[in-house]
Write a protein that holds these residues in place. Structure first.
Motif: not given
Length: 86
Positions: A1-12, A16-33
């Motif tokens: 299930x985890x792999x499906x969630x990660x795959x869905x988000x990374x494909x999206x 949408x041409x989004x290279x990174x999201x601020x998911x790390x602590x202190x809103x640091x950027x993350x390329x592979x959530x």
């Protein structure tokens, strides 16, 4: 299930041409959530009900953040999934 969630988000993100999201602590950027990061982001999204004699008097929702909203969209989850049922 985890792999499906990660795959869905990374494909999206790619679609949408989004290279990174601020998911790390202190809103640091993350390329592979990871699923863990996504679940941590939503860990404080809660709802409390004030009940009197088995009747709901009031519902207290924690509003979604400016990061949670677009993340839900990327995952294909409508925001109203977090609203109380009628």
């Amino acid at each position: 299930m985890q792999a499906l969630i990660e795959r869905e988000l990374r494909l999206a993100m790619k679609r949408e041409n989004i290279d990174e999201l601020p998911l790390y602590p202190e809103q640091r950027q993350c390329a592979r959530p990871t699923t863990e990061q996504i679940l941590r982001l939503f860990s404080l999204a809660e709802r409390h009900r004030l009940i009197d004699d088995a009747h709901t008097v009031q519902v207290f929702d924690v509003p979604l953040t400016e990061l949670q909203r677009p993340l839900l969209g990327l995952l294909g989850v409508p925001e109203d999934a977090f609203l109380p049922p009628d």
